[in-house]
Design an enzyme around this catalytic site. Structure first.
Site, mmCIF file in Angstrom:
data_model
loop_
_atom_site.group_PDB
_atom_site.id
_atom_site.type_symbol
_atom_site.label_atom_id
_atom_site.label_comp_id
_atom_site.label_asym_id
_atom_site.label_seq_id
_atom_site.Cartn_x
_atom_site.Cartn_y
_atom_site.Cartn_z
ATOM 1 N N ASP A 47 0.845 -1.202 0.000
ATOM 2 C CA ASP A 47 0.000 0.000 0.000
ATOM 3 C C ASP A 47 0.881 1.254 0.000
ATOM 4 O OD1 ASP A 47 0.879 -0.043 2.617
ATOM 5 O OD2 ASP A 47 -1.117 0.118 3.527
ATOM 6 N N GLU A 185 9.042 -4.054 10.831
ATOM 7 C CA GLU A 185 9.528 -2.780 10.291
ATOM 8 C C GLU A 185 10.104 -1.887 11.384
ATOM 9 O OE1 GLU A 185 6.911 -0.908 7.490
ATOM 10 O OE2 GLU A 185 8.015 0.997 7.528
HETATM 11 O O1 KIV Z 1 3.512 -1.124 1.696
HETATM 12 C C1 KIV Z 1 4.672 -1.534 1.684
HETATM 13 O O2 KIV Z 1 5.442 -1.310 0.732
HETATM 14 C C2 KIV Z 1 5.126 -2.307 2.831
HETATM 15 C C3 KIV Z 1 6.577 -2.651 2.902
HETATM 16 C C4 KIV Z 1 7.377 -1.451 3.173
HETATM 17 C C5 KIV Z 1 6.842 -3.741 3.871
HETATM 18 O O3 KIV Z 1 4.360 -2.618 3.683
#
Ligand code: KIV
Length: 267
Positions: A47, A185
């Site tokens: 997202d 994260e």
């Molecule tokens: O939305 C995204 O790109 C993510 C990654 C950074 C893990 O959730």
């Protein structure tokens, strides 16, 4: 390298063999093909499309229809990698029924092979229901960008003992609920290592240190295409933004000078 399709079983086996898992994001067919041909193991339709491609401040405004659209573009570009579609904000928090319907859309319409959702123990009952319905789920804990308005900033999580314990418990709850992997994260490297030791499922880190079972980055960050903000955990493998800027400036200059097109480029 053999082009054997990556599945949840492959990813589990990779953890057991201490083979590191590479993951990147994609939002369209062209990038999906490029990543797949370069043998990335997991392609996440994140997202982060909201911040990276739509120019939004946060990921909060991304909709289910947008995620289905981008996931379908990506899935058609993939032969080997495992494709995960991100569940956007409020597509799984309101009710388990909503979560089932929306995750189902990412698989049926988007052709994803799994979904990712943010949260730990709180979303475990939802994860269990999705898994029971045959939908593989990847968790996402630590800094969860959909909760930015609650956190108030993108600073690293798990910096005090209470939060560290909570994040390890979140990883265990997701594993018990049947998640096949978890993204962690922006947490201290020792916490990334502790989580990786605490669960049998693959732990994919982003700003979570070198001891995780795998790593994920936003492709547009690591290629130098997105520069609005640059977290410390991003390693730039190319400066494509600069390269594109100079190529486009050369083209515009050639058009102004009348040197493009040449006789060879004309009919
Ligand atoms: O939305 C995204 O790109 C993510 C990654 C950074 C893990 O959730």
């Amino acid at each position: 390298m053999a082009r054997i399709k990556i599945t949840t079983a492959t990813l589990r086996e990779m953890k057991a063999r201490h083979e590191r898992i590479s993951a990147l994001t994609a939002y369209d067919h062209l990038f999906a093909q490029l990543l797949d041909q370069a043998s990335v193991d997991i392609v996440l339709v994140g997202d982060s499309v909201g911040t990276v491609m739509q120019g939004r401040e946060t990921t909060v405004t991304v909709t289910m229809d947008q995620m289905v659209y981008h996931t379908e573009l990506v899935s058609r570009g993939i032969e080997r990698a495992f494709v995960v579609g991100d569940m956007p904000f409020l597509s799984y928090q309101v009710s388990i029924e909503d979560a089932m319907r929306n995750a189902g859309r990412l698989l049926k319409e988007g052709r994803a092979e799994a979904v990712k959702l943010e949260g730990g123990a709180v979303v475990a009952p939802t994860v269990a229901r999705l898994v029971a319905a045959g939908i593989p789920v990847m968790g996402h804990i630590g800094l969860t960008p959909q909760s930015i308005h609650q956190f108030g900033s993108y600073k690293a999580r798990g910096q005090d003992e209470g939060e560290r314990r909570q994040i390890v418990d979140d990883a265990r709850s997701l594993e018990q609920a049947g998640a096949f992997a978890v993204v962690v994260e922006k947490v201290p490297a020792e916490l990334g290592a502790e989580i990786t030791r605490s669960v049998q499922i693959p732990v994919i880190g982003i700003g979570a240190g070198p001891h995780c079972d795998g790593q994920i980055l936003v492709t547009h960050d690591m290629l130098g295409l997105f520069s609005r903000f640059r977290p410390r955990f991003v390693r730039r493998y190319a400066e494509l933004g600069r390269l594109i800027g100079s190529a486009v400036a050369s083209y515009a200059q050639d058009v102004r000078d009348g040197t493009f097109p040449s006789a060879d480029e004309s009919y």
